[in-house]
Design a protein around this motif. Structure first.
Motif, PDB file in Angstrom:
ATOM      1  N   ILE A 122      14.348  29.779  28.770  1.00 13.32           N
ATOM      2  CA  ILE A 122      15.596  30.273  28.182  1.00 13.32           C
ATOM      3  C   ILE A 122      16.219  29.126  27.409  1.00 13.32           C
ATOM      4  O   ILE A 122      16.296  27.998  27.909  1.00 13.32           O
ATOM      5  CB  ILE A 122      16.565  30.775  29.265  1.00 13.32           C
ATOM      6  CG1 ILE A 122      15.891  31.844  30.128  1.00 13.32           C
ATOM      7  CG2 ILE A 122      17.840  31.338  28.641  1.00 13.32           C
ATOM      8  CD1 ILE A 122      16.684  32.214  31.360  1.00 13.32           C
ATOM      9  N   LYS A 123      16.690  29.400  26.196  1.00 12.91           N
ATOM     10  CA  LYS A 123      17.197  28.316  25.362  1.00 12.91           C
ATOM     11  C   LYS A 123      18.267  28.808  24.391  1.00 12.91           C
ATOM     12  O   LYS A 123      18.388  29.990  24.102  1.00 12.91           O
ATOM     13  CB  LYS A 123      16.044  27.682  24.572  1.00 12.91           C
ATOM     14  CG  LYS A 123      15.303  28.647  23.648  1.00 12.91           C
ATOM     15  CD  LYS A 123      14.116  27.967  22.974  1.00 12.91           C
ATOM     16  CE  LYS A 123      13.374  28.929  22.044  1.00 12.91           C
ATOM     17  NZ  LYS A 123      12.223  28.262  21.381  1.00 12.91           N
ATOM     18  N   ASN A 124      19.068  27.837  23.932  1.00 14.56           N
ATOM     19  CA  ASN A 124      19.915  27.985  22.743  1.00 14.56           C
ATOM     20  C   ASN A 124      21.011  29.037  22.860  1.00 14.56           C
ATOM     21  O   ASN A 124      21.096  29.953  22.041  1.00 14.56           O
ATOM     22  CB  ASN A 124      19.057  28.307  21.501  1.00 14.56           C
ATOM     23  CG  ASN A 124      18.020  27.249  21.204  1.00 14.56           C
ATOM     24  OD1 ASN A 124      18.197  26.093  21.564  1.00 14.56           O
ATOM     25  ND2 ASN A 124      16.930  27.652  20.574  1.00 14.56           N
ATOM     26  N   GLY A 125      21.883  28.907  23.867  1.00 15.63           N
ATOM     27  CA  GLY A 125      22.986  29.855  23.907  1.00 15.63           C
ATOM     28  C   GLY A 125      23.949  29.583  25.040  1.00 15.63           C
ATOM     29  O   GLY A 125      23.809  28.625  25.804  1.00 15.63           O
ATOM     30  N   ILE A 126      24.951  30.441  25.147  1.00 21.35           N
ATOM     31  CA  ILE A 126      26.037  30.305  26.114  1.00 21.35           C
ATOM     32  C   ILE A 126      26.069  31.541  27.003  1.00 21.35           C
ATOM     33  O   ILE A 126      25.974  32.671  26.512  1.00 21.35           O
ATOM     34  CB  ILE A 126      27.389  30.154  25.394  1.00 21.35           C
ATOM     35  CG1 ILE A 126      27.383  28.895  24.516  1.00 21.35           C
ATOM     36  CG2 ILE A 126      28.544  30.104  26.388  1.00 21.35           C
ATOM     37  CD1 ILE A 126      28.591  28.787  23.609  1.00 21.35           C
ATOM     38  N   ILE A 127      26.210  31.307  28.317  1.00 21.30           N
ATOM     39  CA  ILE A 127      26.363  32.399  29.279  1.00 21.30           C
ATOM     40  C   ILE A 127      27.611  32.108  30.092  1.00 21.30           C
ATOM     41  O   ILE A 127      27.671  31.106  30.810  1.00 21.30           O
ATOM     42  CB  ILE A 127      25.133  32.519  30.198  1.00 21.30           C
ATOM     43  CG1 ILE A 127      23.851  32.683  29.372  1.00 21.30           C
ATOM     44  CG2 ILE A 127      25.304  33.688  31.154  1.00 21.30           C
ATOM     45  CD1 ILE A 127      22.580  32.608  30.193  1.00 21.30           C
TER      46      ILE A 127
END
Length: 238
Positions: A122-127
């Motif tokens: 999982i990569k490149n983002g905001i949760i």
């Protein structure tokens, strides 16, 4: 001749119906070697917005909003899945504005969830703002890179075997990062209600920044050597 005419009319209709059935089937799958875009407006089944059913490369096409603290944004039901959040945000309803007070509303919904899978990246983002955890992966081999898990109800990222790098765990209502047999490199863990990092088994950590976790008490359960270059509240971690 008549049979040939009937075949010419019916076969295109059957092909169209087959395509429609694939489009309406629950879950999504990626063809080998291709990138499958994920529509953030999906609702595959109750309790989950998106369900990934086959190995492959997937990319989120926009911000995803989760309205219920008991709903999981993305469920992975396959091995060897790469999920690129593509710079977008998975946003849940939970708020953690006055830690150490509990985050509210809490629930069982996760940003990304998988159980018994291998080869998950999982990569490149905001949760952020999920009722349970930002990322919860009961897997043996995980790669998390360039992600932010922020203000999730029970914690930031939980996984069992794998690595997290170049990421941020901040303001979560539990541990920032928790797991077993982890490689934790070049991350920032700050303002989490419990330890910034709780790691067990054959875990290692290096070049991480810790600040203000656990009410400014211990920042991690691991012991750090000088060569590991971990910093806890502006001083070398002990």
């Amino acid at each position: 001749m008549r049979n040939q005419i009937m075949r010419n009319r019916i076969l295109p209709q059957l092909a169209g119906l087959a395509l429609l059935a694939l489009q309406l089937a629950p879950g999504i799958s990626a063809a080998a070697g291709q990138v499958t875009m994920i529509d953030p407006g999906r609702a595959d089944k109750p309790g989950f917005l998106v369900v990934i059913e086959q190995a492959g490369n997937y990319r989120l096409s926009g911000n995803m909003k989760v309205l219920d603290a008991n709903t999981t944004a993305i469920e992975i039901n396959a091995d060897n899945v790469t999920l690129d959040l593509n710079g977008h945000v998975i946003q849940g309803p939970t708020r953690c504005q006055q830690l150490p007070a509990p985050c509210w509303p809490s629930g069982v919904g996760n940003g990304v969830h998988a159980v018994g899978r291998n080869g998950i990246a999982i990569k490149n983002g905001i949760i952020q703002g999920m009722g349970n955890y930002g990322v919860y992966l009961e897997t043996n081999s995980v790669s998390l890179d360039h992600i932010v898990v922020n203000r999730n109800g029970h914690g930031g990222a939980v996984f069992f075997g794998g690595s997290i790098s170049n990421s941020v765990a901040e303001g979560n209502g539990g541990y920032g990062i928790f797991g077993v047999d982890l490689k934790v490199r070049s991350n920032v863990m700050r303002g989490n209600q419990m330890l910034g990092l709780a790691a067990f088994g054959r875990s290692s950590f290096s070049n991480n920044q810790f600040k203000g976790n656990n009410n400014n008490a211990a920042q991690t359960n691991l012991k750090s050597g000088a060569a590991d270059r971990n910093v806890c509240n502006a001083a070398a971690c002990q």
